[in-house]
Design a protein around this motif. Structure first.
Motif, PDB file in Angstrom:
ATOM      1  N   ASP A  48       3.355   8.883  -8.274  1.00 33.62           N
ATOM      2  CA  ASP A  48       3.739   7.701  -7.503  1.00 33.62           C
ATOM      3  C   ASP A  48       4.439   8.075  -6.201  1.00 33.62           C
ATOM      4  O   ASP A  48       4.737   7.193  -5.385  1.00 33.62           O
ATOM      5  CB  ASP A  48       4.659   6.798  -8.322  1.00 33.62           C
ATOM      6  N   THR A  49       4.704   9.365  -6.016  1.00 35.73           N
ATOM      7  CA  THR A  49       5.336   9.819  -4.782  1.00 35.73           C
ATOM      8  C   THR A  49       4.458   9.465  -3.590  1.00 35.73           C
ATOM      9  O   THR A  49       3.272   9.815  -3.555  1.00 35.73           O
ATOM     10  CB  THR A  49       5.572  11.331  -4.826  1.00 35.73           C
ATOM     11  N   ALA A  50       5.040   8.757  -2.632  1.00 36.72           N
ATOM     12  CA  ALA A  50       4.283   8.280  -1.476  1.00 36.72           C
ATOM     13  C   ALA A  50       5.226   7.565  -0.524  1.00 36.72           C
ATOM     14  O   ALA A  50       6.371   7.267  -0.869  1.00 36.72           O
ATOM     15  CB  ALA A  50       3.176   7.323  -1.911  1.00 36.72           C
ATOM     16  N   THR A  86      -3.750  10.196   1.338  1.00 34.84           N
ATOM     17  CA  THR A  86      -4.650   9.179   0.807  1.00 34.84           C
ATOM     18  C   THR A  86      -3.957   7.829   0.875  1.00 34.84           C
ATOM     19  O   THR A  86      -2.805   7.701   0.480  1.00 34.84           O
ATOM     20  CB  THR A  86      -5.020   9.490  -0.655  1.00 34.84           C
ATOM     21  N   ARG A  87      -4.671   6.839   1.377  1.00 37.83           N
ATOM     22  CA  ARG A  87      -4.135   5.484   1.449  1.00 37.83           C
ATOM     23  C   ARG A  87      -4.595   4.724   0.206  1.00 37.83           C
ATOM     24  O   ARG A  87      -5.785   4.636  -0.065  1.00 37.83           O
ATOM     25  CB  ARG A  87      -4.630   4.778   2.704  1.00 37.83           C
ATOM     26  N   TYR A 144       0.862  -1.171   0.000  1.00 37.08           N
ATOM     27  CA  TYR A 144       0.000   0.000   0.000  1.00 37.08           C
ATOM     28  C   TYR A 144       0.902   1.226   0.000  1.00 37.08           C
ATOM     29  O   TYR A 144       2.098   1.127   0.263  1.00 37.08           O
ATOM     30  CB  TYR A 144      -0.888   0.034   1.258  1.00 37.08           C
ATOM     31  N   ARG A 145       0.308   2.372  -0.288  1.00 42.58           N
ATOM     32  CA  ARG A 145       1.068   3.615  -0.218  1.00 42.58           C
ATOM     33  C   ARG A 145       0.202   4.730   0.355  1.00 42.58           C
ATOM     34  O   ARG A 145      -1.009   4.729   0.183  1.00 42.58           O
ATOM     35  CB  ARG A 145       1.629   4.014  -1.583  1.00 42.58           C
ATOM     36  N   ALA A 170      -3.314  -2.373  -8.576  1.00 35.89           N
ATOM     37  CA  ALA A 170      -4.169  -1.218  -8.786  1.00 35.89           C
ATOM     38  C   ALA A 170      -4.073  -0.800 -10.247  1.00 35.89           C
ATOM     39  O   ALA A 170      -3.023  -0.949 -10.881  1.00 35.89           O
ATOM     40  CB  ALA A 170      -3.725  -0.071  -7.886  1.00 35.89           C
ATOM     41  N   ASP A 171      -5.149  -0.275 -10.776  1.00 36.97           N
ATOM     42  CA  ASP A 171      -5.173   0.094 -12.197  1.00 36.97           C
ATOM     43  C   ASP A 171      -4.088   1.115 -12.534  1.00 36.97           C
ATOM     44  O   ASP A 171      -3.523   1.078 -13.632  1.00 36.97           O
ATOM     45  CB  ASP A 171      -6.540   0.658 -12.568  1.00 36.97           C
ATOM     46  N   ASN A 172      -3.797   2.015 -11.607  1.00 43.84           N
ATOM     47  CA  ASN A 172      -2.860   3.085 -11.938  1.00 43.84           C
ATOM     48  C   ASN A 172      -1.397   2.657 -11.884  1.00 43.84           C
ATOM     49  O   ASN A 172      -0.505   3.466 -12.166  1.00 43.84           O
ATOM     50  CB  ASN A 172      -3.095   4.318 -11.061  1.00 43.84           C
TER      51      ASN A 172
END
Length: 117
Positions: A89-91, A44-45, A37-38, A60-62
């Motif tokens: 994608d920064t997380a 936002t999780r 997870y991110r 995940a689709d993204n």
């Protein structure tokens, strides 16, 4: 109690790649699923990917087509190969382990991924 430790995060330019690793203190083959997870900067999780004991995989689709999840039961490690990275994608990326489902019972401390010029 299982300890999970993520590593491999860092700063990368858009279009670049990173490989995240999740090391477990015990046998990961005992878990039904391992997950990524991110948490994004706006807190936002987001689900990223999971891999089950019998290697069923979902993304995940993204991230589909750019990220690849894998596991090495002998090394008690899980990986997330991330290619064609985008600023979104920064997380902080977290690995988790689910004993009986894809819902994680244990979590690591997270590793920061920053995609920026």
């Amino acid at each position: 109690q299982v300890q999970l430790v993520e590593s491999g995060g860092g700063l990368v330019q858009p279009g670049g790649s990173l490989r995240l690793s999740c090391a477990a203190s015990g046998s990961i083959s005992s878990f039904y699923a391992m997950v990524w997870y991110r948490h994004t900067p706006d807190e936002t999780r987001e689900f990223v990917a999971f891999i089950t004991r019998n290697n069923m995989i979902n993304y995940a689709d993204n991230v589909k087509g750019r990220f690849t999840i894998s596991r090495d039961n002998a090394q008690n490690r899980m990986y997330l190969q991330m290619n064609s990275l985008k600023p979104e994608d920064t997380a902080v990326y977290y690995c988790g382990a689910g004993r009986y489902s894809i819902q994680a019972d244990y979590w690591g401390q997270g590793t920061q991924v920053t995609v920026s010029t």
